[in-house]
Design a protein around this motif. Structure first.
Motif, PDB file in Angstrom:
ATOM      1  N   ILE A  26      -7.186  54.391  38.096  1.00  0.00           N
ATOM      2  CA  ILE A  26      -8.302  54.453  39.049  1.00  0.00           C
ATOM      3  C   ILE A  26      -9.319  53.354  38.742  1.00  0.00           C
ATOM      4  O   ILE A  26      -9.767  52.629  39.638  1.00  0.00           O
ATOM      5  N   GLN A  27      -9.647  53.191  37.452  1.00  0.00           N
ATOM      6  CA  GLN A  27     -10.614  52.145  37.076  1.00  0.00           C
ATOM      7  C   GLN A  27     -10.056  50.750  37.370  1.00  0.00           C
ATOM      8  O   GLN A  27     -10.775  49.880  37.871  1.00  0.00           O
ATOM      9  N   ASN A  28      -8.783  50.539  37.055  1.00  0.00           N
ATOM     10  CA  ASN A  28      -8.149  49.250  37.384  1.00  0.00           C
ATOM     11  C   ASN A  28      -8.218  48.960  38.876  1.00  0.00           C
ATOM     12  O   ASN A  28      -8.501  47.836  39.289  1.00  0.00           O
ATOM     13  N   GLN A  57     -14.795  48.992  50.077  1.00  0.00           N
ATOM     14  CA  GLN A  57     -13.516  49.621  49.744  1.00  0.00           C
ATOM     15  C   GLN A  57     -13.672  50.573  48.550  1.00  0.00           C
ATOM     16  O   GLN A  57     -13.069  51.656  48.512  1.00  0.00           O
ATOM     17  N   GLN A  58     -14.507  50.158  47.570  1.00  0.00           N
ATOM     18  CA  GLN A  58     -14.746  51.011  46.399  1.00  0.00           C
ATOM     19  C   GLN A  58     -15.327  52.359  46.793  1.00  0.00           C
ATOM     20  O   GLN A  58     -14.925  53.408  46.292  1.00  0.00           O
ATOM     21  N   GLU A  59     -16.298  52.294  47.719  1.00  0.00           N
ATOM     22  CA  GLU A  59     -16.971  53.521  48.117  1.00  0.00           C
ATOM     23  C   GLU A  59     -15.957  54.498  48.738  1.00  0.00           C
ATOM     24  O   GLU A  59     -15.955  55.692  48.447  1.00  0.00           O
ATOM     25  N   ILE A  60     -15.081  53.957  49.582  1.00  0.00           N
ATOM     26  CA  ILE A  60     -14.062  54.787  50.218  1.00  0.00           C
ATOM     27  C   ILE A  60     -13.058  55.303  49.178  1.00  0.00           C
ATOM     28  O   ILE A  60     -12.701  56.473  49.159  1.00  0.00           O
ATOM     29  N   VAL A  98      -2.735  48.820  44.780  1.00  0.00           N
ATOM     30  CA  VAL A  98      -3.941  49.494  45.285  1.00  0.00           C
ATOM     31  C   VAL A  98      -3.877  49.623  46.810  1.00  0.00           C
ATOM     32  O   VAL A  98      -4.270  50.652  47.373  1.00  0.00           O
ATOM     33  N   ALA A  99      -3.299  48.633  47.492  1.00  0.00           N
ATOM     34  CA  ALA A  99      -3.124  48.749  48.947  1.00  0.00           C
ATOM     35  C   ALA A  99      -2.226  49.950  49.270  1.00  0.00           C
ATOM     36  O   ALA A  99      -2.463  50.679  50.233  1.00  0.00           O
TER      37      ALA A  99
END
Ligand SMILES: NC(=O)c1ccc[n+]([C@@H]2O[C@H](COP(=O)([O-])OP(=O)(O)OC[C@H]3O[C@@H](n4cnc5c(N)ncnc54)[C@H](OP(=O)(O)O)[C@@H]3O)[C@@H](O)[C@H]2O)c1
Ligand SMILES: NC(=O)c1ccc[n+]([C@@H]2O[C@H](COP(=O)([O-])OP(=O)(O)OC[C@H]3O[C@@H](n4cnc5c(N)ncnc54)[C@H](OP(=O)(O)O)[C@@H]3O)[C@@H](O)[C@H]2O)c1
Lengths: 252, 252
Positions: A223-225, A234-237, B161-162
Motif C-alpha cells: 500500500i505504501q509503495n 489518485q492518493q486520496e482515492i 498499481v493501475a
C-alpha cells in the motif's frame, strides 16, 4: 393484441419503437415526437405524428422523453382510460400527471441511437399501481425481452444510485488505470483482460468473495509503495477505497 | 528446444507447468517445490524434486514462489550460465540474486489453482537485461500465449498499481452496488448487464470518452438526491469520485 403508442423521438423511444414494431403480440399504433423529423424513419412501420393532443387510442402510452418533461407531456394525453407509463430510472411513478392509471417501464441499460441493443439481456424494471396493470406491462416486456423484474419507485431510486457506482465510478477507476498507463508508456490494452475478468468474476462470486489485493490482505508495504507512485488526487482515492475495503472486511 | 525448470508449487507454477508440458518448442525438464506433495500430480509429465540445490540443468529457471522468497530462492540456484526469471508483478528484476542473467516473466492475470485459464488472452509482461534474453523469453511466451509486451521494472510497478484500480477498486464499486441492492431487496443480478457493458465499452472507447452520468453532466439535483440515499461511508466515496470525474472534465 395490446395497442401501444410511444411518445418521444430520442434514444429510448427509437429502440422501443423498432423492437415493438417487430412483435406479434403488440401493435405499435403510433409514435409521437414534437420534432417530427426525429421519427421520419419510422413512417414505414407505424403512423407518426407531432401532435400529442391528436394521439390515436391505445391501451398503453409509453412516454420516453427527457425526465423533466414527463410531467407536462403526460398531462397532455387525452386518453384517460389507458395506462400511461414513463421509461425513467430516476423519476417517480407519481410524477405522471393523469387522472387515469400510471406505471413505469424502465430498461436498465444505456442506449444510444446508433448502437444495437440486445433486448434479451436488458433488465426490464416494471411498476404499476395494481396487479392487472403489472401483468399488462409484463406482457409488453415479454414480447421484446426476457429479464423481467418488479421494482417499485423506492427500489428504482436505489438501483439508480447503485448503477452510478457500478457504471460511472467503475469507469472512473478504468480512467485512473489508463492515466497511469499513459504516463508510463504502457498500452492500456494490457489491462483489458483483467478488467474483463473482474466483471465476469462477480457473475459467479459475490463482490465480497471476489475481493483480493493489498487492501483486503492489509499488505501495508505494498500500500505504501503504491501511494508513493500516485499523484495527490489518485492518493486520496486510493486511501479512501482501501479504508472502505478494510472496514467491510472487519464487519464480516 | 529451450529447456526450462519451474520452481514453486502454487497457483502460477502449476498453471505454467501444465501449459509448458504441452508445447513442442519448450521442454519442461523439472518442477521443484519444497513441499513435494504440491507437485506430485505433475510427475507423469515431468521430473519433480524438492531439492533446489539438485535442480537439473536448464536454459531458463522460472521462479514462481511468494514474492518475499524470490531473493533467497534465486540465490540457491547453482546454474550461473542460465537465465533466471521471476513471475511477480511487484518485485524488481534486480531482486533476483544471481551472478548470472536475470529477467521477469510476469503474467498479468489472477490465477487460482482450480480455475482454468486461457493463456491466449493473458498479457505476458517480459523483461530482461539484454536483447537476446528478451528474445528467449519471447519465444517461451509465444509457445503458450499470444499477447506479449516488453515491460520494464518501473512500468511493471505502475501497472501493478493501475491493476489495483481496475480490479480491486472496481470490485469494491460492485460491492457497494450490491450492498445497496441487498438493503432494498433488489437482486444484484439486475445490475449485471450494466457491469458487463461498462467493461465492454472501454474496449472501443477510452474511459474518458465512455464516461456518462450525473458527475460528468454536473447534474447537481441528481447528485444531491443520490447522496441522501447513501450511508456516511458511501457518501464520502460518492463525493470524492464525483469531484475527481469533474476535475478530469475540466482538464480537457
Ligand atoms: N438513454 C438511456 O440510456 C436511457 C436508459 C434508460 C432510461 N432512459 C430514460 O428514457 C427517457 C428518454 O431518454 P432518452 O435517452 O431517449 O432521451 P433523448 O435521447 O435525449 O430524447 C429525449 C426526447 O424527449 C423529447 N422531449 C424533451 N423535452 C420534451 C418536451 N418538453 N415535450 C416533448 N418532447 C420532449 C426530445 O425532443 P427534442 O429532441 O425535440 O428535445 C427527444 O425526442 C428518459 O426518461 C431517460 O431517463 C434513458
Ligand atoms: N496468483 C496470482 O494471481 C499471480 C498472478 C501473477 C503473478 N503472481 C506471482 O507469481 C508468484 C507465485 O504466486 P502464486 O500465486 O503461485 O503463489 P502461491 O500459490 O501462494 O504459491 C507460492 C509457492 O511458493 C512457495 N514458497 C513460498 N516461500 C518459499 C520459500 N521460502 N522457499 C521455497 N518455496 C517457497 C510455496 O511453498 P509452500 O506452499 O511450501 O509455502 C508455494 O509453492 C508470486 O511472485 C506472485 O506475485 C501471482
Amino acid at each position: 393484441m395490446i395497442k401501444i403508442a410511444i411518445i418521444g423521438g430520442g434514444n429510448v423511444a427509437t429502440h422501443l419503437a423498432n423492437a415493438f414494431s417487430k412483435t406479434n403480440y403488440v401493435s405499435l399504433v403510433q409514435v409521437c415526437a414534437r420534432n417530427i423529423e426525429q421519427i421520419e424513419h419510422l413512417k414505414n412501420v407505424t403512423s407518426i405524428t407531432n401532435s400529442i393532443e391528436l394521439l390515436k387510442k391505445a391501451d398503453v402510452y409509453v412516454i420516453a422523453v427527457s425526465d423533466d418533461a414527463i410531467g407536462s407531456v403526460s398531462n397532455k394525453i387525452n386518453h384517460q382510460n389507458s395506462l400511461i407509463v414513463h421509461t425513467s430510472g430516476s423519476v417517480e411513478m407519481q410524477s405522471i400527471q393523469t387522472k387515469g392509471r400510471k406505471g413505469v417501464f424502465y430498461l436498465l441499460q444505456s442506449f444510444s441511437k446508433n448502437k444495437k441493443v440486445n433486448f434479451d439481456e436488458i433488465p426490464f424494471c416494471l411498476e404499476a399501481e395494481n396487479e392487472s396493470d403489472l401483468q399488462l406491462l409484463e406482457t409488453l416486456a415479454k414480447s421484446i425481452g426476457k429479464k423481467i423484474y418488479h421494482i417499485n419507485s423506492e427500489q428504482r431510486k436505489q438501483l439508480h444510485v447503485a448503477a452510478v457506482f457500478v457504471n460511472n465510478f467503475t469507469n472512473h477507476m478504468y480512467k485512473i488505470g489508463a492515466d497511469i498507463c499513459n504516463k508510463h508508456q504502457v498500452p492500456f490494452e494490457v489491462l483489458q483482460p483483467l478488467i474483463k475478468e473482474t466483471a465476469q468474476k462477480i457473475t459467479k462470486l459475490s463482490p465480497e468473495e471476489a475481493q483480493t489485493g493489498p487492501a483486503k490482505r492489509n499488505d501495508q508495504k505494498t500500500i505504501q509503495n503504491h501511494l508513493a507512485l500516485l499523484n495527490a488526487e489518485q492518493q486520496e482515492i486510493y486511501k479512501l477505497i482501501t479504508k472502505s475495503i478494510q472496514q467491510n472486511g472487519k464487519k464480516l
